[in-house]
Design an enzyme around this catalytic site. Structure first.
Site, PDB file in Angstrom:
ATOM      1  N   THR A 293       0.806  -1.230   0.000  1.00 51.20           N
ATOM      2  CA  THR A 293       0.000   0.000   0.000  1.00 51.20           C
ATOM      3  C   THR A 293       0.831   1.268   0.000  1.00 51.20           C
ATOM      4  OG1 THR A 293      -1.774  -1.117   1.175  1.00 51.20           O
ATOM      5  CG2 THR A 293      -1.752   1.270   1.325  1.00 51.20           C
TER       6      THR A 293
ATOM      7  N   ASP B 113       1.550  -6.708  -4.545  1.00 51.24           N
ATOM      8  CA  ASP B 113       0.731  -6.697  -3.342  1.00 51.24           C
ATOM      9  C   ASP B 113       1.251  -7.886  -2.546  1.00 51.24           C
ATOM     10  OD1 ASP B 113      -1.445  -7.484  -1.548  1.00 51.24           O
ATOM     11  OD2 ASP B 113      -2.626  -6.000  -2.626  1.00 51.24           O
ATOM     12  N   SER B 114       1.561  -7.700  -1.267  1.00 49.52           N
ATOM     13  CA  SER B 114       2.253  -8.770  -0.538  1.00 49.52           C
ATOM     14  C   SER B 114       1.411 -10.025  -0.391  1.00 49.52           C
ATOM     15  CB  SER B 114       2.723  -8.276   0.825  1.00 49.52           C
ATOM     16  OG  SER B 114       1.663  -8.215   1.742  1.00 49.52           O
TER      17      SER B 114
ATOM     18  N   THR C   7       1.500  -4.853   4.167  1.00 49.35           N
ATOM     19  CA  THR C   7       1.320  -5.313   5.550  1.00 49.35           C
ATOM     20  C   THR C   7       0.745  -6.728   5.632  1.00 49.35           C
ATOM     21  OG1 THR C   7      -0.860  -4.268   5.617  1.00 49.35           O
ATOM     22  CG2 THR C   7       0.991  -3.000   6.494  1.00 49.35           C
ATOM     23  N   ASP C   8       0.026  -7.146   4.582  1.00 46.88           N
ATOM     24  CA  ASP C   8      -0.713  -8.411   4.698  1.00 46.88           C
ATOM     25  C   ASP C   8       0.170  -9.605   5.051  1.00 46.88           C
ATOM     26  OD1 ASP C   8      -3.029  -7.083   4.209  1.00 46.88           O
ATOM     27  OD2 ASP C   8      -3.268  -7.755   2.132  1.00 46.88           O
TER      28      ASP C   8
ATOM     29  N   THR D 115      -0.428 -22.739  19.176  1.00 40.35           N
ATOM     30  CA  THR D 115      -1.755 -22.351  19.675  1.00 40.35           C
ATOM     31  C   THR D 115      -2.439 -21.315  18.786  1.00 40.35           C
ATOM     32  OG1 THR D 115      -2.981 -21.360  21.499  1.00 40.35           O
ATOM     33  CG2 THR D 115      -0.688 -20.670  21.276  1.00 40.35           C
ATOM     34  N   GLN D 116      -3.757 -21.387  18.752  1.00 36.86           N
ATOM     35  CA  GLN D 116      -4.550 -20.366  18.041  1.00 36.86           C
ATOM     36  C   GLN D 116      -4.595 -19.065  18.836  1.00 36.86           C
ATOM     37  OE1 GLN D 116      -8.514 -21.803  17.304  1.00 36.86           O
ATOM     38  NE2 GLN D 116      -7.775 -23.698  16.374  1.00 36.86           N
ATOM     39  N   CYS D 117      -4.255 -19.145  20.133  1.00 40.51           N
ATOM     40  CA  CYS D 117      -4.300 -17.922  20.953  1.00 40.51           C
ATOM     41  C   CYS D 117      -3.241 -16.945  20.457  1.00 40.51           C
ATOM     42  CB  CYS D 117      -4.020 -18.248  22.410  1.00 40.51           C
ATOM     43  SG  CYS D 117      -5.282 -19.266  23.147  1.00 40.51           S
TER      44      CYS D 117
HETATM   45  N1  ASP Z   1      -2.721  -5.743   0.355  1.00 42.35           N
HETATM   46  C1  ASP Z   1      -1.654  -4.860   0.748  1.00 42.35           C
HETATM   47  C2  ASP Z   1      -0.349  -5.647   0.770  1.00 42.35           C
HETATM   48  O1  ASP Z   1      -0.143  -6.410   1.662  1.00 42.35           O
HETATM   49  C3  ASP Z   1      -1.940  -4.254   2.075  1.00 42.35           C
HETATM   50  C4  ASP Z   1      -0.855  -3.336   2.605  1.00 42.35           C
HETATM   51  O2  ASP Z   1       0.109  -3.020   1.968  1.00 42.35           O
HETATM   52  O3  ASP Z   1      -1.010  -2.876   3.718  1.00 42.35           O
HETATM   53  O4  ASP Z   1       0.462  -5.511  -0.110  1.00 42.35           O
END
Ligand code: ASP
Length: 344
Positions: A12, A56-57, A88-89, A274-276
């Site tokens: 992003t 896009d990640s 971020t993904d 763990t899922q926690c």
């Molecule tokens: N879909 C985007 C990515 O991971 C989201 C981001 O960058 O925050 O590339």
């Protein structure tokens, strides 16, 4: 004077809106100085390179991790620190992967990105980028303050392989629930020196072998026997990350235990995490996990899903026998787990 290399991989932070669909998509990030003229004020040298095809990640894969690691290796002696601009993904996966691939790392590799593109007025990307650069350039005497892979986001620096994405909307997208925050940025950048990986003179030695014949199974009440059996019988599967409940608990149904047992007898390595969000697996604490101990399921301690997946892929690529592979999984490679969290 520190020299910093910024590598734009996509995400992003550098995206623009498609004029027809309105959807955000990666573009070639050549205008960093135009978008963030503040970086010209730093008293160190900053170079920027971009992936030829920024992604896009969500589209990240093993070749992408290796390409990124190789770029760092090629430039390792030319720069004091690296800032990786990344979506971020899957940033937590890439951070985990880089921390294991870049064996012997003794320079800062700081991943950052943003929730709003850097070209938009309310972007969080500028602050993230500027502070990430500052952290990558920080030295204590002659050595870097950070000599590991870390994620910087919304005023906090986290150990990369302890990080999880926990917010899809707000600027505080990341957390490291099982490990202290490495630094907080306010007026000053305050490091938690006790939590940092200590600097060590060492040789960078890339670990490039991966085996992607693995599966992630997240348990849920109501998981059907047929579905479970179909998953664990997929041909060629060599490892499974099993996301269990609470402190590592799994159903005691006969078909479930038998399915795991058969898989283990076929040589599949199963890692219990763990899922926690916070805490660790303590196989044997409840009767619902004693069976897992008996079967030889690996107690994955406090590994995140992201770190467990990458680690399992790397362990499975080794030539060692299964017993050794299982023991390597719970050895700390880059500060990703806490052995003292093992249950006694
Ligand atoms: N879909 C985007 C990515 O991971 C989201 C981001 O960058 O925050 O590339």
């Amino acid at each position: 004077m520190s020299k910093i290399l910024i590598i734009y991989t996509g995400g992003t932070i550098g995206m623009i809106q498609d004029s027809k669909t309105g959807a955000l998509q990666p573009f070639n990030f050549g205008r960093l100085n135009d978008e963030v003229p503040e970086i010209n004020k730093f008293k160190f040298e900053i170079d920027t390179i971009s992936f030829k095809k920024p992604i896009d990640s969500t589209n990240a894969d093993i070749p992408f991790w290796l390409e990124l690691a190789s770029l760092i290796e090629e430039n390792y002696f030319k720069y004091d620190g690296f800032v990786i601009l990344h979506g971020t993904d899957t940033m937590a996966y890439t951070a985990s992967a880089l921390s294991f691939i870049l064996k012997g790392l003794s320079k800062p590799v700081i991943l950052t990105g943003s929730q709003v593109p850097i070209g938009m007025i309310r972007t969080d990307g500028k602050e993230n980028l500027i502070t990430a650069i500052e952290i990558a350039a920080n030295k204590k005497g002659k050595v870097p303050v950070i000599s590991e892979v870390a994620v910087y986001f919304e005023n906090k620096l986290f150990r990369g392989n302890r990080t999880v994405k926990m917010n899809a909307e707000h600027f505080n997208a990341f957390a490291s629930p099982n490990y202290p925050v490495l630094a907080k940025a306010g007026i000053f950048i305050n490091y938690d020196y006790a939590a940092l990986r200590p600097f060590q003179e060492s040789n960078l030695e890339l670990q490039k072998e991966f085996c992607d014949d693995i599966l992630l199974i997240k348990l849920f009440p109501g998981l059907k026997k047929e579905v479970f059996n179909a998953m664990i019988s997929i041909p060629n599967i060599k490892g499974i990350v099993l996301e269990t409940f609470g402190s590592g608990n799994a159903p005691e149904f006969e078909w479930f235990v038998k399915g795991l047992e058969d898989a283990i007898n076929r040589g599949i390595i199963i890692v219990n995490i763990t899922q926690c969000i916070e805490g660790f697996v303590a196989q044997g604490r409840y009767s619902t996990s004693t069976e897992l101990n008996r079967l030889g399921v690996v107690n994955g301690l406090d590994l995140t899903t992201e770190a467990a997946i990458v680690k399992l892929m790397m362990v499975l690529a080794k030539n060692d026998d299964i017993k050794i592979k299982k023991s390597i999984i719970i050895e700390p490679w880059a500060g990703e787990l806490n052995i003292s969290s093992s249950y006694k």
